[in-house]
Motif scaffolding. Structure first.
Motif, PDB file in Angstrom:
ATOM      1  N   GLU A 250     -15.650  31.842 -15.271  1.00 20.46           N
ATOM      2  CA  GLU A 250     -17.012  31.694 -15.825  1.00 20.46           C
ATOM      3  C   GLU A 250     -17.135  32.538 -17.099  1.00 20.46           C
ATOM      4  N   ASP A 251     -18.207  32.282 -17.873  1.00 22.31           N
ATOM      5  CA  ASP A 251     -18.431  33.078 -19.082  1.00 22.31           C
ATOM      6  C   ASP A 251     -18.515  34.562 -18.733  1.00 22.31           C
ATOM      7  N   ALA A 252     -17.801  35.391 -19.504  1.00 21.02           N
ATOM      8  CA  ALA A 252     -17.807  36.834 -19.286  1.00 21.02           C
ATOM      9  C   ALA A 252     -19.187  37.395 -19.662  1.00 21.02           C
ATOM     10  N   SER A 253     -19.606  38.451 -18.978  1.00 20.12           N
ATOM     11  CA  SER A 253     -20.935  38.997 -19.299  1.00 20.12           C
ATOM     12  C   SER A 253     -21.018  39.524 -20.735  1.00 20.12           C
ATOM     13  N   PRO A 254     -19.945  40.079 -21.332  1.00 17.68           N
ATOM     14  CA  PRO A 254     -20.070  40.468 -22.748  1.00 17.68           C
ATOM     15  C   PRO A 254     -20.436  39.302 -23.649  1.00 17.68           C
ATOM     16  N   LEU A 255     -20.020  38.082 -23.298  1.00 18.55           N
ATOM     17  CA  LEU A 255     -20.378  36.934 -24.141  1.00 18.55           C
ATOM     18  C   LEU A 255     -21.887  36.745 -24.141  1.00 18.55           C
ATOM     19  N   ARG A 256     -22.485  36.818 -22.939  1.00 21.03           N
ATOM     20  CA  ARG A 256     -23.941  36.647 -22.887  1.00 21.03           C
ATOM     21  C   ARG A 256     -24.637  37.728 -23.711  1.00 21.03           C
ATOM     22  N   GLU A 257     -24.097  38.952 -23.655  1.00 23.09           N
ATOM     23  CA  GLU A 257     -24.714  40.041 -24.433  1.00 23.09           C
ATOM     24  C   GLU A 257     -24.598  39.807 -25.940  1.00 23.09           C
ATOM     25  N   VAL A 258     -23.419  39.405 -26.414  1.00 18.57           N
ATOM     26  CA  VAL A 258     -23.275  39.249 -27.868  1.00 18.57           C
ATOM     27  C   VAL A 258     -24.077  38.057 -28.378  1.00 18.57           C
ATOM     28  N   ILE A 259     -24.200  37.029 -27.548  1.00 15.95           N
ATOM     29  CA  ILE A 259     -25.022  35.891 -27.987  1.00 15.95           C
ATOM     30  C   ILE A 259     -26.474  36.350 -28.131  1.00 15.95           C
ATOM     31  N   ALA A 260     -26.924  37.192 -27.199  1.00 14.88           N
ATOM     32  CA  ALA A 260     -28.286  37.720 -27.308  1.00 14.88           C
ATOM     33  C   ALA A 260     -28.433  38.592 -28.561  1.00 14.88           C
ATOM     34  N   SER A 261     -27.418  39.400 -28.886  1.00 11.59           N
ATOM     35  CA  SER A 261     -27.482  40.220 -30.111  1.00 11.59           C
ATOM     36  C   SER A 261     -27.576  39.339 -31.345  1.00 11.59           C
ATOM     37  N   LEU A 262     -26.751  38.288 -31.356  1.00 15.35           N
ATOM     38  CA  LEU A 262     -26.733  37.405 -32.522  1.00 15.35           C
ATOM     39  C   LEU A 262     -28.072  36.691 -32.648  1.00 15.35           C
ATOM     40  N   GLU A 263     -28.629  36.320 -31.505  1.00 19.20           N
ATOM     41  CA  GLU A 263     -29.926  35.662 -31.493  1.00 19.20           C
ATOM     42  C   GLU A 263     -30.974  36.577 -32.122  1.00 19.20           C
ATOM     43  N   SER A 264     -30.973  37.852 -31.748  1.00 13.72           N
ATOM     44  CA  SER A 264     -32.026  38.716 -32.285  1.00 13.72           C
ATOM     45  C   SER A 264     -31.734  39.072 -33.744  1.00 13.72           C
ATOM     46  N   ALA A 265     -30.445  39.193 -34.126  1.00  8.98           N
ATOM     47  CA  ALA A 265     -30.120  39.434 -35.552  1.00  8.98           C
ATOM     48  C   ALA A 265     -30.582  38.253 -36.393  1.00  8.98           C
ATOM     49  N   ASN A 266     -30.311  37.034 -35.923  1.00  3.03           N
ATOM     50  CA  ASN A 266     -30.693  35.851 -36.693  1.00  3.03           C
ATOM     51  C   ASN A 266     -32.209  35.669 -36.718  1.00  3.03           C
ATOM     52  N   ASP A 267     -32.871  36.032 -35.613  1.00  6.45           N
ATOM     53  CA  ASP A 267     -34.330  35.955 -35.589  1.00  6.45           C
ATOM     54  C   ASP A 267     -34.942  36.870 -36.634  1.00  6.45           C
ATOM     55  N   SER A 268     -34.450  38.125 -36.697  1.00 10.77           N
ATOM     56  CA  SER A 268     -35.061  39.043 -37.661  1.00 10.77           C
ATOM     57  C   SER A 268     -34.705  38.607 -39.075  1.00 10.77           C
TER      58      SER A 268
END
Lengths: 294, 294
Positions: free
Chosen positions: A271-289
């Motif tokens: 399954e997707d590793a938990s670090p992947l979910r974390e970095v996608i969330a970081s990228l999401e908030s970087a792109n949002d700002s």
């Protein structure tokens, strides 16, 4: 049964069709949609179109860029259809995040661009791969056999020129699902393979090379070069020898089965590793700002 | 002084200009011309054009395919110009085989497509790289310093999306000149990096990662992911921070200097390996017999 195993097992035939749109067509992909967009270049000539229909395949971390592509297409006079994640009223169709998203993106656009025959041929090939590769096939399961060949070795990935999709699909499947590093040699294979092992001969140890898709003249020579440089060269042909869009999608699906067995062999989760979910969330908030600043 | 060293030293300013042609332009590259064609996508939108001028950049082992592209362009009504190797009466300009061919192909087409400013900016950047990287610069030579950081380590190569050229240029330079293997992570970097080291933690040992060009949001997150997975992450910015065509060419040139010092450090020759010459000859005769059959 892991989630991924049942997802893979139930995949063939699960795509939603989408009504055929007016051409010419453009397909751009971001995030989870990028690999599908690359495969769809075998059906659609362009990334961007100013007329006809523009498809934007994306996951939520690229929301701002996706909106830019949508606006760009609409301003130019094309109809813009977005598939993937995000607010439902902006989407022509929801595609959930995950390793099998590539299939759902690709098949929907294949239907929407009037390639129902290719989409159905892909379903037929995927069903064949599934029947040969599910865990209950104990003897001669090609996915499990190949996974065992890859175990504790770092695979080099080669394919004929112009088949960037195959190399990308395997690198991604082996990393995201198989939790393993591989070495893509996507272009200039002969230039790279004749040089890369000269300084440190030991760097060829425990390596295996996969030749993906078809073995053309260049790949046949690459095989000769590799014989003295890696432990084993394995040819992974298109399922049933069918290339193009449908064979590309079937090869991608086979790669996921191989990666699934490889993770199992290593005793790690596919399954997707938990670090992947974390970095996608970081990228999401970087792109949002970033989007807010624009 | 090795041949390659003097070739690199004398490279800046050595390009021949070519008269500007009528657009629109298409640029396709094969063999030694393929990397230059990829870089030229930053100046020219298309690989193939049916009007204006089609450039075909090729070495002799792709003679038959080059002729096909020439005919295709001419039949469509475009002017077709071929640069590279082959019979002189078929060529608009000779470009000798070799690692610096990329520069000669690229600059000639930059001039021919009316991008003299970009070509001259590239010359200025290359001269700056040369002045900082020649062997007589003992202290703070960035190419030698980076080569020593790469010694006995396998580098991962990363760049922002859409910068396929940078990753390709480094993989090729490190292999063909530096005689070393590297691991390109050209796309989906976050998906690949979060997975690839999970099954075998030791596979991150003796690894260094190069982030090439610019460090955008995605690359900044990739750097965080890499901190716990490889020994060192090194940012290799565009020379003088200039991107685009000229910065791409200058980065390619810097990569050759790094690869030159890396070969020196390993005690191997930076010149083309003799197996490369053999395989090119094999490919040439395979393609010739293919052409005769057609």
């Amino acid at each position: 049964m892991t989630n991924l195993q049942s997802e893979l097992r139930n995949l063939p035939g699960s795509a939603e069709a989408y009504p055929a749109q007016d051409g010419p067509f453009g397909v751009i992909g971001l995030g989870e949609g990028a690999l599908a967009a690359e495969l769809l270049q075998s059906l659609v000539d362009r990334r961007l179109t100013r007329e006809g229909t523009q498809f934007v395949l994306t996951s939520t971390e690229w929301e701002a860029s996706a909106e830019d592509y949508m606006r760009l297409a609409e301003v130019s006079g094309a109809k813009a259809l977005r598939f993937g994640g995000g607010e439902l009223d902006k989407l022509a169709g929801l595609v959930e995040r995950g390793v099998t998203a590539t299939y759902h993106f690709a098949q929907r656009v294949a239907y929407a661009t009037g390639h129902a025959d290719e989409a159905q041929e892909a379903e037929r090939l995927l069903a064949g791969v599934r029947d040969r590769c599910v865990p209950e096939v104990q003897e001669g399961n090609p996915a499990r056999d190949l996974a065992w060949s890859l175990w504790t070795r770092t695979p080099l990935l080669l394919a004929p020129d112009q088949d960037a999709f195959l190399v990308w699909a395997w690198q991604l499947a082996l990393a995201r699902v198989g939790k393993s590093l591989s070495v893509p040699v996507e272009r200039d294979a002969l230039y790279i393979l004749t040089g890369a092992f000269e300084a440190r001969h030991e760097s060829g140890d425990n390596r295996v090379a996969l030749i993906l898709g078809e073995e053309d003249d260049e790949m046949a020579i690459a095989r000769e070069v590799l014989q003295t440089r890696v432990d084993e060269v394995i040819f992974v042909p298109y399922p049933e020898g069918v290339g193009g869009y449908s064979g590309g999608l079937a090869t991608w699906y086979f790669a996921l089965w191989v990666a699934f067995y490889l993770a199992e062999r290593y005793g790690v989760s596919p399954e997707d590793a938990s670090p992947l979910r974390e970095v996608i969330a970081s990228l999401e908030s970087a792109n949002d700002s970033g989007a807010r600043l624009n």
